[in-house]
Design an enzyme around this catalytic site. Structure first.
Site, PDB file in Angstrom:
ATOM      1  N   PRO A 122      19.459   7.714   4.027  1.00  0.00           N
ATOM      2  CA  PRO A 122      19.313   8.525   2.816  1.00  0.00           C
ATOM      3  C   PRO A 122      19.578   9.997   3.089  1.00  0.00           C
ATOM      4  O   PRO A 122      19.823  10.767   2.160  1.00  0.00           O
ATOM      5  CB  PRO A 122      17.854   8.291   2.386  1.00  0.00           C
ATOM      6  CG  PRO A 122      17.181   7.647   3.532  1.00  0.00           C
ATOM      7  CD  PRO A 122      18.214   7.033   4.403  1.00  0.00           C
ATOM      8  N   GLU A 149      11.506   4.135  10.256  1.00  0.00           N
ATOM      9  CA  GLU A 149      11.822   5.526   9.893  1.00  0.00           C
ATOM     10  C   GLU A 149      13.264   5.888  10.239  1.00  0.00           C
ATOM     11  O   GLU A 149      13.683   7.035  10.058  1.00  0.00           O
ATOM     12  CB  GLU A 149      10.855   6.498  10.593  1.00  0.00           C
ATOM     13  CG  GLU A 149       9.430   6.400  10.088  1.00  0.00           C
ATOM     14  CD  GLU A 149       9.337   6.507   8.567  1.00  0.00           C
ATOM     15  OE1 GLU A 149       9.981   7.406   7.990  1.00  0.00           O
ATOM     16  OE2 GLU A 149       8.650   5.670   7.958  1.00  0.00           O
ATOM     17  N   ARG A 191      37.282  -4.502  -1.092  1.00  0.00           N
ATOM     18  CA  ARG A 191      38.047  -4.820  -2.322  1.00  0.00           C
ATOM     19  C   ARG A 191      39.270  -3.929  -2.476  1.00  0.00           C
ATOM     20  O   ARG A 191      40.172  -4.237  -3.227  1.00  0.00           O
ATOM     21  CB  ARG A 191      37.152  -4.756  -3.562  1.00  0.00           C
ATOM     22  CG  ARG A 191      36.737  -3.381  -3.974  1.00  0.00           C
ATOM     23  CD  ARG A 191      35.718  -3.436  -5.105  1.00  0.00           C
ATOM     24  NE  ARG A 191      36.298  -3.775  -6.404  1.00  0.00           N
ATOM     25  CZ  ARG A 191      36.885  -2.900  -7.214  1.00  0.00           C
ATOM     26  NH1 ARG A 191      36.989  -1.632  -6.867  1.00  0.00           N
ATOM     27  NH2 ARG A 191      37.373  -3.286  -8.370  1.00  0.00           N
ATOM     28  N   ASP A 206      39.789   1.516 -12.310  1.00  0.00           N
ATOM     29  CA  ASP A 206      38.326   1.517 -12.253  1.00  0.00           C
ATOM     30  C   ASP A 206      37.758   2.906 -12.440  1.00  0.00           C
ATOM     31  O   ASP A 206      38.445   3.906 -12.250  1.00  0.00           O
ATOM     32  CB  ASP A 206      37.855   1.038 -10.870  1.00  0.00           C
ATOM     33  CG  ASP A 206      37.899  -0.466 -10.747  1.00  0.00           C
ATOM     34  OD1 ASP A 206      37.914  -1.139 -11.773  1.00  0.00           O
ATOM     35  OD2 ASP A 206      37.920  -0.939  -9.600  1.00  0.00           O
TER      36      ASP A 206
HETATM   37  N1  SAM Z   1      12.760   8.084   7.135  1.00  0.00           N
HETATM   38  C1  SAM Z   1      14.042   7.979   6.500  1.00  0.00           C
HETATM   39  C2  SAM Z   1      14.263   9.181   5.601  1.00  0.00           C
HETATM   40  O1  SAM Z   1      13.322   9.573   4.936  1.00  0.00           O
HETATM   41  O2  SAM Z   1      15.406   9.682   5.518  1.00  0.00           O
HETATM   42  C3  SAM Z   1      14.110   6.713   5.670  1.00  0.00           C
HETATM   43  C4  SAM Z   1      14.245   5.483   6.482  1.00  0.00           C
HETATM   44  S1  SAM Z   1      14.505   4.048   5.501  1.00  0.00           S
HETATM   45  C5  SAM Z   1      12.852   3.528   5.180  1.00  0.00           C
HETATM   46  C6  SAM Z   1      15.074   2.854   6.662  1.00  0.00           C
HETATM   47  C7  SAM Z   1      16.564   2.640   6.688  1.00  0.00           C
HETATM   48  O3  SAM Z   1      17.021   2.223   5.414  1.00  0.00           O
HETATM   49  C8  SAM Z   1      17.394   3.831   7.033  1.00  0.00           C
HETATM   50  O4  SAM Z   1      17.461   4.051   8.423  1.00  0.00           O
HETATM   51  C9  SAM Z   1      18.748   3.425   6.459  1.00  0.00           C
HETATM   52  O5  SAM Z   1      19.416   2.563   7.338  1.00  0.00           O
HETATM   53  C10 SAM Z   1      18.362   2.636   5.228  1.00  0.00           C
HETATM   54  N2  SAM Z   1      18.423   3.404   3.974  1.00  0.00           N
HETATM   55  C11 SAM Z   1      17.385   3.704   3.165  1.00  0.00           C
HETATM   56  N3  SAM Z   1      17.772   4.370   2.076  1.00  0.00           N
HETATM   57  C12 SAM Z   1      19.103   4.500   2.163  1.00  0.00           C
HETATM   58  C13 SAM Z   1      20.098   5.123   1.343  1.00  0.00           C
HETATM   59  N4  SAM Z   1      19.777   5.736   0.210  1.00  0.00           N
HETATM   60  N5  SAM Z   1      21.374   5.082   1.757  1.00  0.00           N
HETATM   61  C14 SAM Z   1      21.718   4.478   2.911  1.00  0.00           C
HETATM   62  N6  SAM Z   1      20.817   3.879   3.738  1.00  0.00           N
HETATM   63  C15 SAM Z   1      19.526   3.883   3.379  1.00  0.00           C
END
Ligand code: SAM
Length: 278
Positions: A122, A149, A191, A206
């Protein structure tokens, strides 16, 4: 194209075997290898995480496990579980398997002989249709699925020696793990590989391809529950239909995602349509 996914939940990637991606696997356009990260864990419990330095909640994924896993996948010394297509598709041509497809020019940038490593997080740069378009030209993409995390940052920093690394987010919300993000990103990329969608116009029209959201679509019957399909679509006048579609795309984008209009080249006619919709 070859996709490798490193995860602690290999079964989460099963959807990559289905529908159009399954067809691409069957056609030999796509190979997907799924790797269980715990195969690189060295302790008796096969642990992949540890408590964070500096304190705080949750656990962080360990560099001693991720490092060798990404080394081996980059070197091609591990195949992983190679996914088989879920269904036979080759004897069922799609209705739109009619138009020719051609490769597009693509500049992979620096160190283009290295595979691309996509790390969903994220905290990454937002993943866009333009990324999907560019990455559909890659030969080898590796995905690193975080959990808890996330992954120790040194793994991502160190991987830059063997990969072109991209940390990307699929939206401003937090998932439990990276697997679902990989499904989203992989589907958007695959795709667009020439030959996967038979009719290239399918994706050239698209949403986002011209910077706008796509307008509404209709099929038979002409009247359904008292609701009529817009008459212009029966006019047989292609220029009129194209103009109507452009107007609908402009008005929908203005209503739902007005910030996208800042990046679209608007003609005086486009501008007049937008002014009429205000
Ligand atoms: N502690 C991190 C933070 O606050 O940025 C969040 C970790 S999340 C609980 C666990 C995993 O989910 C991340 O390492 C990533 O691989 C994935 N993930 C969660 N949200 C995501 C998003 N919006 N985009 C891409 N990957 C995501």
């Amino acid at each position: 194209m070859r996709l490798d996914v490193v995860t602690i939940f290999p079964e989460y990637l099963d959807p990559l075997r289905h529908a159009l991606l399954g067809k691409a696997i069957e056609q030999g356009i796509l190979t997907v290898g799924v790797h269980d990260l715990r195969g690189w864990a060295t302790d008796v419990h096969k642990s992949v995480d540890d408590s964070p330095y500096g304190g705080g909640p949750g656990m962080v994924m360990k560099p001693e496990v991720w490092g060798p896993a990404l080394d081996d996948v980059a070197a091609g010394t591990t195949e992983g579980q190679v996914l088989e297509s879920s269904l036979p598709h080759l004897d069922k041509p799609r209705h739109d398997d009619v138009e020719g497809v051609t490769a597009r020019a693509y500049d992979a940038g620096e160190d283009s002989d290295l595979p691309l490593l996509i790390v969903p997080t994220p905290a990454g740069k937002p993943f866009t249709q333009a990324d999907a378009q560019a990455w559909s030209n890659e030969e080898h993409i590796v995905f690193a699925c975080g959990r808890y995390e996330g992954i120790d940052q040194r793994v991502v920093d160190d991987a830059a020696q063997r990969y072109r690394v991209r940390e990307v987010s699929i939206g401003d919300y937090v998932l439990i793990g990276g697997e679902v993000a990989v499904l989203v990103i992989a589907e958007a990329i695959v795709r667009l590989i020439p030959g996967v969608l038979g009719n290239r116009r399918s994706h050239e029209e698209d949403s986002f391809s011209d910077g706008l959201l796509e307008g509404p679509s209709y099929t038979k019957p002409r009247v359904w529950r008292g609701l009529e399909v817009p008459p212009v679509l029966f006019s047989g006048n292609h220029a009129l239909v194209d103009r109507w579609r452009r107007d609908q795309a402009l008005l929908r984008t203005q209503a739902v995602r007005p910030e996208l209009l800042n990046h679209v080249a608007l003609t005086p006619q486009d501008q007049a349509v937008l002014d009429s919709g205000r």
